[in-house]
Design a protein around this motif. Structure first.
Motif, short mmCIF file in Angstrom:
data_model
loop_
_atom_site.label_atom_id
_atom_site.label_comp_id
_atom_site.label_asym_id
_atom_site.label_seq_id
_atom_site.Cartn_x
_atom_site.Cartn_y
_atom_site.Cartn_z
N ALA A 279 -5.67 10.42 -11.85
CA ALA A 279 -5.13 9.67 -12.99
C ALA A 279 -3.63 9.52 -12.81
O ALA A 279 -2.92 10.52 -12.66
CB ALA A 279 -5.44 10.39 -14.30
N ASP A 280 -3.14 8.28 -12.78
CA ASP A 280 -1.72 7.98 -12.64
C ASP A 280 -1.34 6.94 -13.69
O ASP A 280 -2.05 5.93 -13.85
CB ASP A 280 -1.40 7.42 -11.25
CG ASP A 280 -1.82 8.35 -10.13
OD1 ASP A 280 -1.72 9.57 -10.31
OD2 ASP A 280 -2.26 7.85 -9.08
N PHE B 151 1.23 2.46 -8.74
CA PHE B 151 0.24 3.38 -8.20
C PHE B 151 -0.81 2.57 -7.44
O PHE B 151 -1.17 1.46 -7.84
CB PHE B 151 -0.41 4.19 -9.32
CG PHE B 151 0.59 4.88 -10.20
CD1 PHE B 151 1.32 5.96 -9.74
CD2 PHE B 151 0.83 4.42 -11.49
CE1 PHE B 151 2.25 6.60 -10.55
CE2 PHE B 151 1.75 5.05 -12.31
CZ PHE B 151 2.48 6.14 -11.84
N THR B 152 -1.30 3.11 -6.33
CA THR B 152 -2.23 2.37 -5.48
C THR B 152 -3.59 3.05 -5.41
O THR B 152 -3.69 4.28 -5.51
CB THR B 152 -1.67 2.22 -4.05
OG1 THR B 152 -1.48 3.51 -3.48
CG2 THR B 152 -0.36 1.46 -4.07
N GLY B 153 -4.61 2.25 -5.22
CA GLY B 153 -5.98 2.74 -5.04
C GLY B 153 -6.67 1.97 -3.95
O GLY B 153 -6.30 0.82 -3.64
N PHE C 254 -5.53 -1.97 -4.40
CA PHE C 254 -5.20 -2.15 -5.81
C PHE C 254 -3.82 -1.56 -6.11
O PHE C 254 -3.54 -0.40 -5.77
CB PHE C 254 -6.26 -1.47 -6.69
CG PHE C 254 -7.66 -1.93 -6.40
CD1 PHE C 254 -8.08 -3.19 -6.78
CD2 PHE C 254 -8.54 -1.11 -5.71
CE1 PHE C 254 -9.37 -3.63 -6.50
CE2 PHE C 254 -9.83 -1.54 -5.43
CZ PHE C 254 -10.24 -2.80 -5.82
N HIS C 255 -2.96 -2.36 -6.76
CA HIS C 255 -1.65 -1.90 -7.24
C HIS C 255 -1.68 -1.97 -8.76
O HIS C 255 -1.98 -3.03 -9.33
CB HIS C 255 -0.54 -2.80 -6.69
CG HIS C 255 -0.29 -2.61 -5.23
ND1 HIS C 255 0.90 -2.13 -4.73
CD2 HIS C 255 -1.08 -2.84 -4.16
CE1 HIS C 255 0.82 -2.07 -3.41
NE2 HIS C 255 -0.37 -2.51 -3.03
N ARG D 25 -10.74 2.39 -12.70
CA ARG D 25 -10.26 1.46 -13.72
C ARG D 25 -8.77 1.26 -13.49
O ARG D 25 -8.01 2.24 -13.37
CB ARG D 25 -10.51 2.06 -15.10
CG ARG D 25 -10.12 1.18 -16.27
CD ARG D 25 -11.18 0.22 -16.63
NE ARG D 25 -10.89 -0.45 -17.91
CZ ARG D 25 -11.22 -1.69 -18.19
NH1 ARG D 25 -11.87 -2.41 -17.30
NH2 ARG D 25 -10.93 -2.22 -19.37
N PHE D 26 -8.33 -0.03 -13.41
CA PHE D 26 -6.96 -0.34 -13.01
C PHE D 26 -6.30 -1.28 -14.01
O PHE D 26 -6.89 -2.30 -14.40
CB PHE D 26 -6.95 -1.00 -11.63
CG PHE D 26 -7.59 -0.18 -10.55
CD1 PHE D 26 -6.86 0.71 -9.80
CD2 PHE D 26 -8.95 -0.31 -10.29
CE1 PHE D 26 -7.45 1.46 -8.80
CE2 PHE D 26 -9.56 0.44 -9.29
CZ PHE D 26 -8.80 1.34 -8.55
#
Length: 722
Positions: free
Chosen positions: A608-609, A622-624, A638-639, A674-675
């Motif tokens: 979690a960020d 934050f990236t994923g 994802f950013h 979730r972004f």
């Protein structure tokens, strides 16, 4: 020639008849047994002892070298062959003999995300990266021997044992054999096993002691000098070597060492009254996984000399009397008590260790297993070579445990290499070598310099001076970082990469100097330079100075940094970043693994960020995407200003195997994310993955197949952390 052979046979028969007559008359000779070294092969001595017990052959004196010293010493304390066998089966020889400290035992400061290692390979160096006196400090063996010999902590000499005992070591100063017969039994057994170059030597009374096999492989003369009238020697047949087996330098050196040992051994065996030779040509001194086979081979070797050994057998009544006399000298150990004394030749270390032991254990009665756990943690966190403990009950002194720490001989540098590499189509190949380093100075207690250098993708250098306050749990940690960081973005199949170059410093103060948990408060400041960064939602990435005030936390009880099988990791930070566009932040990673049965381990992960609603620039987002961040998607696909990832699955591997941490595993897991994509709104994505992983000394290697919510499949190869 025939005449001499006939005379020899007559003398042997006459000697056996005379010995048998002595036994029948009840006045048997005093029998000594000399056990040779041999590494794992020395476990065959246990089988020989079992044969002696089954056939009622008393042992009045015991002498041993190296592994023979270990087995002989355990027998001398009153243990029988079955008890020694049970102890051997409890020992994880790979961990015991490994020069690599266990990940679980490493201090928490060496498990931070930026310097955590993925494998267990460790190189030890002295000051200015000089080679150490041994690859293995012997800390695990010291604690094992302390436990096994605890009942005999206050011996006047080794003649007071249930079976009088001697072991042989080699003094590197004089070059002579040293017969150890008094003092600490655990220390004596540790000295006789100190294989040169592998284990650090034992310093005792001005001597530097290593394995006794250097000068006396089979201590027949030692047993004779103890008063034995008849000496039975147990040794190992030197395997023959074919010419095609002697083609490399290591082959030549091993063979040369074996021949030297055989020459050394030959004269001793000639002085024995009976020799039991164990022949295990297909095994080596490191074949500990074959312990059952080796023990059985020892029994069969004794069985092969049954006709000669029959003369040493006694009646049931005489055997029972022998056992009663032996066990009347046996002592029982106190398995719980208070710590009443702490010793070290380095007085400043002694005082701080005493303070820490008192803080952790106080004056309360503690069970032995808790004491061992605390000592093991202190040894690892202070980087001393090891520690022993014994039971103190001398007149005029308080009764309880006495702990003796082996002094650190000099500055120590530990270097742990880890390899990271990932490949998957459509994303950047990422390979890097991480060298995690810990430098401890000779007169330090827990203070050290910890650092990590990355070579390859995202290269950089990060270091901090970690300085606890004496034996307390409080510390300060100033540090610095120099790093280039790559950040990828995607427009369909097209990928573009921007870089951030950072130079910065940090300062933290905190609590937690043990294995598992730490919390720190402080901040960092420095300068960033950006290249090619796009504006995101009107927020432009502008290089320049930055500063951040934050709190960091970490909890890590996992048993590996690369492919864990149990434990929990929680690591994160919260603070406020001051820069061109300032923002608050909260970051947290969580993973936990729980074994279920023999083969399965279930696990759960979470990340979690968030910037708490603040829009971030390109580099601060934050990236994923990528391994363990939705593995079916590309790295950093994802950013987001806020992201939440969660997953769970199962890891299957045989945890009951001889070396479970070396066992390959199959894993399958599901992830959902979730972004908050800013003007792009919120997005939800899913990924299901299956893969095979193999532990290596520098990280877990594996291959995976992942499927996203649309059915797209991604193949990935990787080395690093699972």
């Amino acid at each position: 020639m025939k005449l001499f052979s006939t005379i020899a046979v007559i003398l042997m028969v006459a000697g056996a008849m005379h010995l048998d007559a002595q036994v029948q008359a009840g006045s048997r000779p005093r029998v000594g047994v000399a056990l040779s070294g041999g590494g794992a092969l020395g476990l065959a001595h246990i089988g020989v002892l079992r044969y002696f017990e089954e056939h009622h052959i008393p042992i009045d004196d015991m002498a041993g070298t190296s592994m023979g010293g270990l087995v002989g010493g355990l027998y001398a304390t009153g243990m029988d062959s079955q008890q020694i066998t049970d102890l051997v089966h409890q020992i994880d020889f790979e961990s015991l003999l490994s020069p690599n400290p266990k990940f679980t035992d490493q201090p928490i400061v060496e498990k931070q995300k930026w310097n955590r290692t993925f494998g267990d390979l460790t190189f030890r160096f002295g000051k200015k990266f000089s080679l150490p006196s041994g690859l293995n400090s012997g800390e695990s063996i010291s604690l094992l021997l302390s436990r096994a010999t605890l009942a005999y902590s206050n011996l006047h000499d080794f003649d007071e044992l249930p079976t009088p005992f001697r072991c042989v070591a080699t003094d590197l100063i004089s070059g002579k054999a040293v017969v150890l017969q008094q003092g600490s039994l655990a220390l004596a057994m540790r000295a006789t096993m100190s294989i040169p170059g592998f284990f650090t030597p034992v310093k005792l009374d001005g001597m530097v002691l290593v394995d006794g096999g250097v000068v006396q492989v089979v201590p027949v003369e030692v047993a004779r000098n103890m008063g034995a009238q008849k000496v039975i020697a147990v040794a190992f047949q030197l395997p023959s070597a074919a010419p095609d087996e002697l083609t490399t330098i290591p082959d030549i050196l091993r063979r040369t060492t074996a021949i030297d040992a055989a020459q050394n051994e030959r004269a001793s065996l000639a002085a024995a009254d009976l020799v039991i030779l164990v022949d295990l040509p297909h095994l080596t001194t490191m074949s500990y996984k074959n312990s059952e086979e080796i023990i059985e081979a020892g029994y069969k070797a004794a069985q092969a000399r049954a006709a000669d050994l029959r003369a040493y057998e006694v009646s049931d009544e005489a055997w029972d009397a022998y056992l009663r006399n032996r066990m009347s000298r046996a002592r029982t150990a106190e398995r719980q008590g208070a710590v009443v004394a702490v010793a070290s030749s380095q007085k400043s270390f002694q005082q701080k260790a005493q303070e820490e032991l008192h803080r952790k254990l106080g004056d309360r009665i503690v069970p032995e297993h808790e004491l061992q756990d605390v000592i093991s943690g202190m040894v690892t966190s202070t980087a001393v070579p090891g520690a022993y403990y014994e039971w103190q009950n001398k007149p005029g002194k308080p009764e309880g445990y006495k702990v003796d720490f082996v002094p650190r001989p000099g500055d120590q540098i530990l270097v742990r290499p880890s390899l990271r590499y990932q490949w998957s189509s459509g994303e950047p190949d990422r390979g890097s070598l991480r060298l995690s380093t810990s430098a401890v100075f000779r007169n330090a207690y827990k203070s050290r310099i910890v650092g990590a250098m990355e070579i390859g993708y995202d290269p950089g250098l990060h270091a901090e001076y970690y300085s606890p306050f004496d034996g307390t749990s409080y510390f300060i940690a100033p540090g610095f970082v120099v790093q280039r960081f790559h950040d990828s973005s995607y427009a369909g199949p097209v990928r573009s990469t921007a870089t951030r170059d950072r130079v910065g410093g940090s300062f933290y103060a905190g609590f937690g100097t043990w294995r598992n948990a730490q919390i720190r408060l402080g901040g960092e400041a420095g300068h960033d330079e950006y290249s090619g960064a796009p504006a995101v939602d009107g927020v432009k990435a502008v290089g320049g100075n930055y500063a951040a005030a934050e709190i960091r936390w970490i909890f890590n009880s996992q048993d590996s940094g690369g492919l864990p099988s149990r434990g929990t990791r929680l690591e994160g930070s919260a603070g406020y970043s001051f820069r061109n566009v300032s923002y608050p932040y909260l970051e947290n990673e969580f993973s936990t693994l729980r074994p279920v049965g023999r083969f399965a381990t279930v696990f759960a992960t979470n990340q979690a960020d968030t910037s708490l609603g603040q829009k971030l620039d390109y580099f601060e987002q934050f990236t994923g995407g990528g391994m363990n961040q939705l593995a079916s998607y590309r790295y950093q696909e994802f950013h987001a200003n806020t992201l939440a990832l969660a997953g769970g699955g199962v890891l299957v591997r045989d945890r009951s195997a001889l070396h479970p941490m070396r066992t390959p595993g199959f894993a399958a897991w599901y992830e959902a994310g979730r972004f908050d994509m800013g003007s792009g709104g919120w997005q939800t994505h899913q990924s299901t993955t299956a893969g095979v992983f193999v532990p290596t000394p520098i990280g877990a290697a594996g291959v995976t197949l992942s499927v996203d919510e649309s059915g797209k499949v991604r193949f990935r190869m990787l080395v690093g952390s699972f």
